[in-house]
Design a protein around this motif. Sequence first.
Motif, PDB file in Angstrom:
ATOM      1  N   ASP A  61       0.454  -1.274  -0.049  1.00 48.35           N
ATOM      2  CA  ASP A  61       0.021   0.250  -0.137  1.00 48.35           C
ATOM      3  C   ASP A  61       1.375   1.273  -0.017  1.00 48.35           C
ATOM      4  O   ASP A  61       0.285   1.924  -0.034  1.00 48.35           O
ATOM      5  CB  ASP A  61      -0.450   0.451   1.406  1.00 48.35           C
ATOM      6  N   GLY A  62       1.963   0.956   0.115  1.00 47.74           N
ATOM      7  CA  GLY A  62       3.655   2.489  -0.062  1.00 47.74           C
ATOM      8  C   GLY A  62       3.519   2.725   1.315  1.00 47.74           C
ATOM      9  O   GLY A  62       4.132   3.802   1.672  1.00 47.74           O
ATOM     10  N   HIS A  63       3.081   2.502   2.224  1.00 51.58           N
ATOM     11  CA  HIS A  63       3.163   2.334   4.100  1.00 51.58           C
ATOM     12  C   HIS A  63       4.431   1.982   4.446  1.00 51.58           C
ATOM     13  O   HIS A  63       3.819   0.593   4.416  1.00 51.58           O
ATOM     14  CB  HIS A  63       1.921   2.885   4.069  1.00 51.58           C
ATOM     15  N   SER A  64       4.988   2.388   5.828  1.00 48.34           N
ATOM     16  CA  SER A  64       5.618   1.208   6.302  1.00 48.34           C
ATOM     17  C   SER A  64       5.774   1.815   7.404  1.00 48.34           C
ATOM     18  O   SER A  64       5.986   3.125   7.898  1.00 48.34           O
ATOM     19  CB  SER A  64       7.178   0.318   5.879  1.00 48.34           C
ATOM     20  N   GLU A  65       6.125   1.165   8.489  1.00 49.96           N
ATOM     21  CA  GLU A  65       6.324   1.683  10.223  1.00 49.96           C
ATOM     22  C   GLU A  65       7.957   2.286  10.353  1.00 49.96           C
ATOM     23  O   GLU A  65       7.962   2.864  11.081  1.00 49.96           O
ATOM     24  CB  GLU A  65       6.265   0.903  11.100  1.00 49.96           C
ATOM     25  N   PHE A  66       8.103   2.424   8.477  1.00 43.98           N
ATOM     26  CA  PHE A  66       9.992   2.457   8.985  1.00 43.98           C
ATOM     27  C   PHE A  66      10.091   2.900   7.281  1.00 43.98           C
ATOM     28  O   PHE A  66      10.088   2.525   6.553  1.00 43.98           O
ATOM     29  CB  PHE A  66      10.586   1.792   9.380  1.00 43.98           C
ATOM     30  N   GLY A  67      10.449   4.808   8.169  1.00 44.23           N
ATOM     31  CA  GLY A  67      10.800   5.288   6.472  1.00 44.23           C
ATOM     32  C   GLY A  67       9.495   5.342   5.507  1.00 44.23           C
ATOM     33  O   GLY A  67       7.763   5.076   5.999  1.00 44.23           O
ATOM     34  N   VAL A  68       9.338   6.021   3.892  1.00 39.03           N
ATOM     35  CA  VAL A  68       8.813   6.379   3.313  1.00 39.03           C
ATOM     36  C   VAL A  68       8.723   5.414   1.862  1.00 39.03           C
ATOM     37  O   VAL A  68      10.081   5.716   1.164  1.00 39.03           O
ATOM     38  CB  VAL A  68       8.851   8.100   2.789  1.00 39.03           C
ATOM     39  N   HIS A  69       7.505   4.674   1.933  1.00 41.47           N
ATOM     40  CA  HIS A  69       7.578   3.922   0.308  1.00 41.47           C
ATOM     41  C   HIS A  69       6.932   3.917  -0.478  1.00 41.47           C
ATOM     42  O   HIS A  69       5.660   5.208  -0.427  1.00 41.47           O
ATOM     43  CB  HIS A  69       8.136   1.741   0.789  1.00 41.47           C
ATOM     44  N   ILE A  70       7.572   4.177  -1.525  1.00 41.31           N
ATOM     45  CA  ILE A  70       6.027   4.186  -2.955  1.00 41.31           C
ATOM     46  C   ILE A  70       5.956   2.378  -3.614  1.00 41.31           C
ATOM     47  O   ILE A  70       7.155   1.905  -3.760  1.00 41.31           O
ATOM     48  CB  ILE A  70       6.675   5.012  -4.329  1.00 41.31           C
ATOM     49  N   THR A  71       4.913   2.433  -4.483  1.00 37.67           N
ATOM     50  CA  THR A  71       4.604   1.112  -4.919  1.00 37.67           C
ATOM     51  C   THR A  71       5.467   1.482  -6.335  1.00 37.67           C
ATOM     52  O   THR A  71       5.698   2.373  -6.410  1.00 37.67           O
ATOM     53  CB  THR A  71       3.017   1.281  -4.941  1.00 37.67           C
ATOM     54  N   TYR A  72       5.078  -0.341  -6.482  1.00 37.18           N
ATOM     55  CA  TYR A  72       5.870  -0.439  -8.435  1.00 37.18           C
ATOM     56  C   TYR A  72       5.064   0.408  -8.906  1.00 37.18           C
ATOM     57  O   TYR A  72       5.385   1.327 -10.436  1.00 37.18           O
ATOM     58  CB  TYR A  72       6.339  -1.635  -8.841  1.00 37.18           C
ATOM     59  N   GLU A  73       3.352   0.329  -9.418  1.00 37.97           N
ATOM     60  CA  GLU A  73       3.034   0.686  -9.948  1.00 37.97           C
ATOM     61  C   GLU A  73       2.452   2.030  -9.762  1.00 37.97           C
ATOM     62  O   GLU A  73       2.339   3.328 -10.914  1.00 37.97           O
ATOM     63  CB  GLU A  73       1.523   0.056  -9.116  1.00 37.97           C
ATOM     64  N   ASP A  74       2.832   2.431  -8.474  1.00 32.10           N
ATOM     65  CA  ASP A  74       3.171   4.300  -8.844  1.00 32.10           C
ATOM     66  C   ASP A  74       4.367   4.872  -9.299  1.00 32.10           C
ATOM     67  O   ASP A  74       3.925   6.002 -10.217  1.00 32.10           O
ATOM     68  CB  ASP A  74       2.638   4.642  -6.934  1.00 32.10           C
ATOM     69  N   LEU A  75       5.127   3.881  -9.114  1.00 28.17           N
ATOM     70  CA  LEU A  75       6.470   4.825  -9.693  1.00 28.17           C
ATOM     71  C   LEU A  75       6.549   4.190 -11.275  1.00 28.17           C
ATOM     72  O   LEU A  75       6.831   4.974 -11.775  1.00 28.17           O
ATOM     73  CB  LEU A  75       7.410   3.494  -9.608  1.00 28.17           C
ATOM     74  N   TYR A  76       6.256   3.164 -11.632  1.00 29.10           N
ATOM     75  CA  TYR A  76       5.746   3.236 -13.012  1.00 29.10           C
ATOM     76  C   TYR A  76       4.320   4.282 -13.893  1.00 29.10           C
ATOM     77  O   TYR A  76       5.303   5.011 -15.261  1.00 29.10           O
ATOM     78  CB  TYR A  76       5.227   1.562 -13.414  1.00 29.10           C
ATOM     79  N   ALA A  77       3.926   4.090 -13.043  1.00 29.36           N
ATOM     80  CA  ALA A  77       2.741   5.845 -13.445  1.00 29.36           C
ATOM     81  C   ALA A  77       3.271   6.254 -13.275  1.00 29.36           C
ATOM     82  O   ALA A  77       3.029   7.213 -15.268  1.00 29.36           O
ATOM     83  CB  ALA A  77       1.524   5.545 -12.947  1.00 29.36           C
ATOM     84  N   SER A  78       4.186   7.579 -12.450  1.00 25.26           N
ATOM     85  CA  SER A  78       5.381   8.278 -12.761  1.00 25.26           C
ATOM     86  C   SER A  78       5.614   8.324 -13.864  1.00 25.26           C
ATOM     87  O   SER A  78       6.035   9.594 -15.041  1.00 25.26           O
ATOM     88  CB  SER A  78       5.920   8.357 -11.272  1.00 25.26           C
ATOM     89  N   ILE A  79       6.560   7.745 -14.581  1.00 21.71           N
ATOM     90  CA  ILE A  79       7.635   6.913 -15.649  1.00 21.71           C
ATOM     91  C   ILE A  79       6.515   7.630 -16.424  1.00 21.71           C
ATOM     92  O   ILE A  79       6.893   8.304 -18.281  1.00 21.71           O
ATOM     93  CB  ILE A  79       8.540   6.465 -15.605  1.00 21.71           C
ATOM     94  N   ILE A  80       5.160   6.708 -16.896  1.00 26.87           N
ATOM     95  CA  ILE A  80       4.199   6.329 -17.930  1.00 26.87           C
ATOM     96  C   ILE A  80       3.619   8.358 -18.178  1.00 26.87           C
ATOM     97  O   ILE A  80       4.331   8.986 -19.019  1.00 26.87           O
ATOM     98  CB  ILE A  80       2.978   6.490 -17.685  1.00 26.87           C
ATOM     99  N   PHE A  81       3.920   8.788 -17.017  1.00 29.05           N
ATOM    100  CA  PHE A  81       3.178  10.690 -17.272  1.00 29.05           C
ATOM    101  C   PHE A  81       4.724  11.009 -17.617  1.00 29.05           C
ATOM    102  O   PHE A  81       3.846  11.829 -18.926  1.00 29.05           O
ATOM    103  CB  PHE A  81       3.161  10.860 -15.623  1.00 29.05           C
TER     104      PHE A  81
END
Length: 654
Positions: free
Chosen positions: A39-59
Amino acid sequence: MLVEKYISLFMHRLLASEADDHGDTHSDVDAHGADDHADGHSEFGVHITYEDLYASIIFFTAIYVLGVLCSRLLKFPELVGQVFAGIILGPPVLNYVPNAEAFVMLGEIGLILLVLEAGIDVDLTTLHLIGPRGVSIAIIGSILPIGIGIGIGFALGYDTKASIAAGAAFGPTSLGIAMNILRTAKIINTPVGQMIVAAAVIDDMIALVVLSQLSALTGDVTVAGIVIPIISALGFLVIGGVLAITVVPKFLNRFVFDKVSTETKGPLSLAIMIVLLLGLMPATYYAKASFLMGSFIAGLAFCSNHEAHDQFQSQFKRVMQWLLRIFFAASIGFQVPIKEFGNGTVVWQGFVFTLALLGKLAVGFMVPNFTHSRRYTELHLRDVLVVGFSMAAEGEFAFVIAVFSVDSGLISKTLYASIVLAVLLSTVLAPFALRLTINRYNKKTENVIKEAGKLELDRKMKLGDVEEELVEKIKKTTVFLCIQTLSASGWGLLPKMMRSMFDLELEVIDHRSWNPRGVNTTLVNEIYAQDKIQIDAEDAETVLANRIEEVQKAIFSAIGQEDATVKVTRWYPGVVEEIVEETTETETKTTAKAKITVSGIEGSILSEATAALEKNRIKQTSLTTDRPVDDITNAPVPIATTSIRPRPRRTKTR
């Protein structure tokens, strides 16, 4: 090995203590950790999902590709394609782009850098040279379309706030859009090109004041709420601008830059500029002016600093290009209610608001007529249309004002959609009309070149013993002049020189001017003109010498500087001289050296120029040849070449 052992023991105890503190939390993490990371959340640090990363590159890819397609295939400005990339992939249509707010923030950072660059790129000499006519074109070219836009708003039944906000969006001019076309057409260094550049810069300053004033219309309107933003914006622009131009550079030169090496000056200038930016943005914001005003003044303080300009270009140019792409796609495109474009009201009101650009086109008719054509015909009509269409290209600041207005509640989403449609139409129609105008006049020249080239080829093939023909043709020839000047920049100097040439009945073929960055700079002009006189063989040298002296004295008088240099030579089409600027800088004076190089155009009639100068000006300038520098420098010096230079200067033309 001992160190590794202790580190391993320490980490083991640390993990064990965490397990004891959290109890069954650890097992919960084991059970749900994979889902949390997905879901892009973690108890340590800030993470992103693969889907969000791929969508950003498409954008990012869509922004770039649509911009290039618009530019190369449709001949539209790239920003049109970038806006539509944001509309299609963003919230208005597909809502495919993740973390939309992050992209909008990146776009706003790009806008801040754009305004900072606008301050750095202010050419004080150009503003000085265009004089009162150029300044009046800029001011009227901003106020008139705003007034028309406000009138349209009232006519369509909108209230006072909405009408003012709607009209304000049509005041700015996009210098970037016009510059791309003018630079390609080699008009940027002409007097008309310089006038357009200066007018667009002044329009940006007015837009910053207008943006500050719009904030006063939000919420309850009070006298203090209206007066304070105006005083604040004008105070920062006038007082801050004067300090940025006159005081800050001298202070920095004396106490900072003179104490460091040349290599350090560029990075240090950039660092100080960023510090000013960080200080002036909150200062202007909390003083009820726009924070963009602070960005502009921070850049303005370095407008005469060559090292700062070069350093900014090398460090930020590529990054800024992408941030501005994101600005148009996200900050603008995400907020375009494209579904509203299906509303007939939005569409027809958008076309009606486009009429506000008539105010931009109207200022073209204020351009002075320095040609021998009747007013608003031939070459003067070309200048009128070039200025009008260049000023009519809306861009960055128009979108900024529209977005601010809808975010502040000054206008509805429906009205915002109409304004955006009108601005988008201006970014398409104005550049298209400008390019069409330039190409139309260039096409006439190209057709004459082709015909003249064919005639020249036929003539050479039929040419036998030409002595008698040459003697006959030399009896009466048209005179072309090359005029070169070197002087200090002065208020309204370019219009004065153009007026002088008009009074001398010289038809200007080409005019280029160069000046280094700074306040006290030298101005170099090179002008090619056709003279009204025609000389006979018997007294050619005397008549030509007298005429050249008359031209020199008139232009020298127009410049009005005792230490100016004016050089007039007879120009034989085929030898095209170009002044290349070399700049040197001292503490109080920036100077330019005029370095003469030689180039030409394909064809070959220079050897017969004195015998067969064509009566048609375009034919004469077209049938010329590319000649090597050695060929030119070894050629005999033309007759009747003199110059006026009462006293030696530190700079010279060579």
